[in-house]
Design a protein around this motif. Structure first.
Motif, PDB file in Angstrom:
ATOM      1  N   THR A 180      -1.874  15.124  -2.116  1.00 32.12           N
ATOM      2  CA  THR A 180      -2.298  14.611  -0.628  1.00 32.12           C
ATOM      3  C   THR A 180      -2.736  13.049  -0.717  1.00 32.12           C
ATOM      4  O   THR A 180      -3.522  12.915  -1.697  1.00 32.12           O
ATOM      5  CB  THR A 180      -3.391  15.503  -0.273  1.00 32.12           C
ATOM      6  OG1 THR A 180      -3.218  16.818  -0.140  1.00 32.12           O
ATOM      7  CG2 THR A 180      -4.043  15.016   1.084  1.00 32.12           C
ATOM      8  N   ILE A 181      -1.998  12.445  -0.140  1.00 33.95           N
ATOM      9  CA  ILE A 181      -2.303  11.065   0.144  1.00 33.95           C
ATOM     10  C   ILE A 181      -3.393  10.558   1.104  1.00 33.95           C
ATOM     11  O   ILE A 181      -2.975  10.724   2.269  1.00 33.95           O
ATOM     12  CB  ILE A 181      -0.981  10.188   0.466  1.00 33.95           C
ATOM     13  CG1 ILE A 181       0.119  10.544  -0.390  1.00 33.95           C
ATOM     14  CG2 ILE A 181      -1.253   8.745   0.492  1.00 33.95           C
ATOM     15  CD1 ILE A 181       1.496  10.216  -0.144  1.00 33.95           C
ATOM     16  N   LEU A 182      -4.578  10.139   0.454  1.00 38.14           N
ATOM     17  CA  LEU A 182      -5.812  10.142   1.706  1.00 38.14           C
ATOM     18  C   LEU A 182      -5.770   8.594   2.213  1.00 38.14           C
ATOM     19  O   LEU A 182      -6.421   8.221   3.271  1.00 38.14           O
ATOM     20  CB  LEU A 182      -7.159  10.440   0.962  1.00 38.14           C
ATOM     21  CG  LEU A 182      -7.175  11.675  -0.074  1.00 38.14           C
ATOM     22  CD1 LEU A 182      -8.613  11.924  -0.497  1.00 38.14           C
ATOM     23  CD2 LEU A 182      -7.000  12.705   1.286  1.00 38.14           C
ATOM     24  N   SER A 183      -5.216   7.553   1.457  1.00 34.71           N
ATOM     25  CA  SER A 183      -5.128   6.467   2.091  1.00 34.71           C
ATOM     26  C   SER A 183      -4.049   5.684   1.250  1.00 34.71           C
ATOM     27  O   SER A 183      -3.730   5.853   0.121  1.00 34.71           O
ATOM     28  CB  SER A 183      -6.657   5.421   1.898  1.00 34.71           C
ATOM     29  OG  SER A 183      -6.954   5.411   0.656  1.00 34.71           O
ATOM     30  N   ASN A 184      -3.507   4.571   1.900  1.00 35.46           N
ATOM     31  CA  ASN A 184      -2.448   3.705   1.119  1.00 35.46           C
ATOM     32  C   ASN A 184      -2.403   2.387   1.774  1.00 35.46           C
ATOM     33  O   ASN A 184      -1.259   1.828   2.343  1.00 35.46           O
ATOM     34  CB  ASN A 184      -1.132   4.289   1.702  1.00 35.46           C
ATOM     35  CG  ASN A 184       0.094   3.720   0.739  1.00 35.46           C
ATOM     36  OD1 ASN A 184      -0.029   3.221  -0.132  1.00 35.46           O
ATOM     37  ND2 ASN A 184       1.181   3.960   1.509  1.00 35.46           N
ATOM     38  N   PRO A 185      -3.467   1.619   1.803  1.00 38.30           N
ATOM     39  CA  PRO A 185      -3.367   0.333   2.267  1.00 38.30           C
ATOM     40  C   PRO A 185      -2.736  -0.714   1.222  1.00 38.30           C
ATOM     41  O   PRO A 185      -2.864  -0.726   0.107  1.00 38.30           O
ATOM     42  CB  PRO A 185      -4.726  -0.451   2.463  1.00 38.30           C
ATOM     43  CG  PRO A 185      -5.654   0.665   1.567  1.00 38.30           C
ATOM     44  CD  PRO A 185      -4.642   1.907   1.382  1.00 38.30           C
ATOM     45  N   ARG A 186      -1.957  -1.777   1.873  1.00 39.37           N
ATOM     46  CA  ARG A 186      -1.363  -2.731   1.103  1.00 39.37           C
ATOM     47  C   ARG A 186      -1.149  -4.046   1.731  1.00 39.37           C
ATOM     48  O   ARG A 186      -1.004  -4.003   2.979  1.00 39.37           O
ATOM     49  CB  ARG A 186      -0.105  -2.318   0.369  1.00 39.37           C
ATOM     50  CG  ARG A 186       1.071  -1.857   1.638  1.00 39.37           C
ATOM     51  CD  ARG A 186       0.911  -0.343   1.802  1.00 39.37           C
ATOM     52  NE  ARG A 186       1.962   0.122   3.073  1.00 39.37           N
ATOM     53  CZ  ARG A 186       2.960   0.289   3.083  1.00 39.37           C
ATOM     54  NH1 ARG A 186       3.614   0.274   1.939  1.00 39.37           N
ATOM     55  NH2 ARG A 186       3.465   0.803   4.148  1.00 39.37           N
ATOM     56  N   HIS A 187      -0.779  -5.050   1.028  1.00 40.18           N
ATOM     57  CA  HIS A 187      -0.564  -6.443   1.777  1.00 40.18           C
ATOM     58  C   HIS A 187       0.502  -7.118   0.862  1.00 40.18           C
ATOM     59  O   HIS A 187       0.334  -6.953  -0.575  1.00 40.18           O
ATOM     60  CB  HIS A 187      -1.856  -7.392   1.527  1.00 40.18           C
ATOM     61  CG  HIS A 187      -1.965  -8.531   2.343  1.00 40.18           C
ATOM     62  ND1 HIS A 187      -1.317  -9.730   2.220  1.00 40.18           N
ATOM     63  CD2 HIS A 187      -2.451  -8.502   3.782  1.00 40.18           C
ATOM     64  CE1 HIS A 187      -1.559 -10.507   3.109  1.00 40.18           C
ATOM     65  NE2 HIS A 187      -1.917  -9.898   4.375  1.00 40.18           N
ATOM     66  N   THR A 188       1.358  -7.791   1.781  1.00 39.60           N
ATOM     67  CA  THR A 188       2.705  -8.367   1.161  1.00 39.60           C
ATOM     68  C   THR A 188       2.605  -9.821   0.765  1.00 39.60           C
ATOM     69  O   THR A 188       2.292 -10.432   1.965  1.00 39.60           O
ATOM     70  CB  THR A 188       3.762  -7.966   1.569  1.00 39.60           C
ATOM     71  OG1 THR A 188       4.059  -6.551   1.641  1.00 39.60           O
ATOM     72  CG2 THR A 188       5.188  -8.666   1.001  1.00 39.60           C
ATOM     73  N   TYR A 189       2.966 -10.560  -0.105  1.00 36.31           N
ATOM     74  CA  TYR A 189       3.242 -11.939  -0.226  1.00 36.31           C
ATOM     75  C   TYR A 189       4.445 -12.369   0.448  1.00 36.31           C
ATOM     76  O   TYR A 189       5.372 -12.016  -0.330  1.00 36.31           O
ATOM     77  CB  TYR A 189       2.929 -12.331  -1.628  1.00 36.31           C
ATOM     78  CG  TYR A 189       3.056 -13.867  -1.970  1.00 36.31           C
ATOM     79  CD1 TYR A 189       2.416 -14.893  -1.260  1.00 36.31           C
ATOM     80  CD2 TYR A 189       3.854 -14.253  -2.887  1.00 36.31           C
ATOM     81  CE1 TYR A 189       2.504 -16.076  -1.323  1.00 36.31           C
ATOM     82  CE2 TYR A 189       4.136 -15.657  -3.165  1.00 36.31           C
ATOM     83  CZ  TYR A 189       3.460 -16.755  -2.355  1.00 36.31           C
ATOM     84  OH  TYR A 189       3.612 -18.047  -2.536  1.00 36.31           O
ATOM     85  N   ILE A 190       4.606 -13.230   1.386  1.00 33.98           N
ATOM     86  CA  ILE A 190       5.328 -13.576   2.216  1.00 33.98           C
ATOM     87  C   ILE A 190       5.630 -15.042   2.115  1.00 33.98           C
ATOM     88  O   ILE A 190       4.947 -15.815   2.345  1.00 33.98           O
ATOM     89  CB  ILE A 190       5.581 -12.971   3.676  1.00 33.98           C
ATOM     90  CG1 ILE A 190       5.568 -11.593   3.680  1.00 33.98           C
ATOM     91  CG2 ILE A 190       6.933 -13.317   4.132  1.00 33.98           C
ATOM     92  CD1 ILE A 190       5.581 -11.136   5.004  1.00 33.98           C
TER      93      ILE A 190
ATOM     94  N   GLY B 238      -1.232  -3.227  -3.578  1.00 31.65           N
ATOM     95  CA  GLY B 238      -1.420  -1.901  -2.888  1.00 31.65           C
ATOM     96  C   GLY B 238      -2.632  -1.046  -3.616  1.00 31.65           C
ATOM     97  O   GLY B 238      -2.686  -1.116  -4.766  1.00 31.65           O
ATOM     98  N   VAL B 239      -3.512  -0.324  -2.891  1.00 26.40           N
ATOM     99  CA  VAL B 239      -4.717   0.455  -3.359  1.00 26.40           C
ATOM    100  C   VAL B 239      -4.611   1.911  -2.785  1.00 26.40           C
ATOM    101  O   VAL B 239      -4.478   1.682  -1.546  1.00 26.40           O
ATOM    102  CB  VAL B 239      -5.946  -0.173  -3.212  1.00 26.40           C
ATOM    103  CG1 VAL B 239      -6.864   0.710  -4.087  1.00 26.40           C
ATOM    104  CG2 VAL B 239      -5.839  -1.381  -3.938  1.00 26.40           C
ATOM    105  N   GLY B 240      -4.117   2.973  -3.463  1.00 25.05           N
ATOM    106  CA  GLY B 240      -4.215   4.212  -2.810  1.00 25.05           C
ATOM    107  C   GLY B 240      -5.021   5.240  -3.439  1.00 25.05           C
ATOM    108  O   GLY B 240      -5.539   5.041  -4.324  1.00 25.05           O
ATOM    109  N   VAL B 241      -5.423   6.164  -2.680  1.00 24.35           N
ATOM    110  CA  VAL B 241      -6.356   7.394  -3.039  1.00 24.35           C
ATOM    111  C   VAL B 241      -5.509   8.621  -2.897  1.00 24.35           C
ATOM    112  O   VAL B 241      -5.059   8.985  -1.785  1.00 24.35           O
ATOM    113  CB  VAL B 241      -7.427   7.541  -2.163  1.00 24.35           C
ATOM    114  CG1 VAL B 241      -8.312   8.588  -2.567  1.00 24.35           C
ATOM    115  CG2 VAL B 241      -8.391   6.132  -2.230  1.00 24.35           C
ATOM    116  N   VAL B 242      -5.483   9.218  -3.940  1.00 18.82           N
ATOM    117  CA  VAL B 242      -4.354  10.554  -3.790  1.00 18.82           C
ATOM    118  C   VAL B 242      -4.988  11.666  -4.715  1.00 18.82           C
ATOM    119  O   VAL B 242      -5.736  11.411  -5.484  1.00 18.82           O
ATOM    120  CB  VAL B 242      -3.191  10.166  -4.723  1.00 18.82           C
ATOM    121  CG1 VAL B 242      -2.454  11.289  -4.435  1.00 18.82           C
ATOM    122  CG2 VAL B 242      -2.343   9.029  -4.006  1.00 18.82           C
ATOM    123  N   THR B 243      -5.025  12.913  -3.917  1.00 17.01           N
ATOM    124  CA  THR B 243      -5.648  13.969  -4.740  1.00 17.01           C
ATOM    125  C   THR B 243      -4.672  14.459  -5.868  1.00 17.01           C
ATOM    126  O   THR B 243      -3.445  14.242  -5.838  1.00 17.01           O
ATOM    127  CB  THR B 243      -6.066  15.154  -3.902  1.00 17.01           C
ATOM    128  OG1 THR B 243      -4.928  15.497  -3.083  1.00 17.01           O
ATOM    129  CG2 THR B 243      -7.247  14.628  -2.669  1.00 17.01           C
TER     130      THR B 243
END
Length: 295
Positions: A26-36, A17-22
């Motif tokens: 404040t959480i500006l973005s929170n995309p992620r990807h899971t290995y299944i 996951g990669v996130g952008v936080v102030t």
């Protein structure tokens, strides 16, 4: 006044996951990807690292675009230093080192466990709770005391999430979205409670014996139609979570705190939250819990 912005990387297990936080949380973005992985299989370090390597660059682009910022606006780059699986952790560490040199940004190494707690406090607004940290790799009861986080109880063998995941493999449950989630859904259909070993030792818990017992008896009981997979999931959940509630309540009494914060992947489990909420309300306290976006 310029807002401070951090770009953060988490890659300690099967999720990248990669996130952008102030600075103010404040959480500006929170995309992620899971290995299944396929049903009945866990995730191995090498294959997990390859998965993270494939997805990390698209996630960086997605995080920046969703947050509507440019690299120039970032003040620092954070990454999970540990604990976690070595090979997956290395992927984000290497990416962060490269981005730091390209963008001329300082690096902040983050402790995985403390990050779970602080993220939970930011999201829920909990001020000074007893923390139950439950995930695939960790099971700890933590509280802030005398200037630092201190562990008041923990597992002495495997984590509760690992116990659930390994039993899901016995039943060949799907790993999508996670084995623990699928156990939770199956447990809702269980009607028969089966007695399982209950191992609380002071402030600590042990899960390996419960897992060994239910693994040994599950196949035989299912073969003889003595119970259903749902009954096994229901019984396992109730037993594991009762143990966690007990040691959490003991820590609350010891620390003289009324509120509980549940963090970690297993903290998304609604049954665990319900059991903990009942205990907190009986003590005049409140339960705070993160959801699957931040757990």
């Amino acid at each position: 006044m310029k807002r401070m912005i951090a770009l953060g990387f988490e890659g300690s297990a099967n999720k990248i996951g990669v996130g952008v936080v102030t600075l103010d949380g404040t959480i500006l973005s929170n995309p992620r990807h899971t290995y299944i992985t396929p049903p009945g299989h866990g995730f191995l370090p090498r294959e997990t690292a390859h998965h993270h390597l494939q997805h990390v660059l698209p996630l960086i682009k997605s995080a920046l675009e969703s947050a509507q910022i440019t690299p120039e606006e970032i003040d620092c780059i954070c990454y999970t230093k540990g604990p976690g699986m070595g090979a997956p952790l290395q992927v984000s560490a290497v990416v962060v080192c490269i981005l730091s040199q390209l963008w001329k940004k300082p690096i902040v190494a983050v402790n995985h466990c403390v990050a779970h707690i602080e993220m939970g406090r930011v999201v829920t607004g909990a001020e000074d709770p007893v923390v139950l940290y439950v995930s695939g790799g960790n099971t700890q009861v933590i509280a802030y005391s005398e200037g630092r986080y201190r562990i008041f109880g923990e597992t002495i063998d495997i984590a509760v999430g690992n116990c659930l995941d390994r039993f899901a493999r016995v039943l060949t449950l799907s790993n999508d979205t996670s084995p623990g989630y699928n156990i939770e859904q199956l447990a809702k259909k269980g009607t028969q409670f089966l007695d399982l070993p209950y191992a609380v030792k002071g402030m600590d818990v042990s899960f390996s014996g419960i897992l060994s017992y239910i693994e040994a008896t599950a196949v035989e009981k299912l073969k003889n139609n003595e119970c259903t997979p749902a009954d096994l999931c229901y019984s396992l959940q109730e037993t594991l979570f009762a143990m966690l509630v007990e040691i959490t309540e003991r820590a609350m009494a010891h620390c003289d705190k009324k509120d509980v914060l549940i963090v970690g992947g297993v903290g998304c489990n609604e049954r665990l939250q319900d059991m903990m909420r009942i205990m907190c309300s009986e003590r005049g306290g409140r339960l705070f819990a993160t959801d699957d976006r931040y757990a």
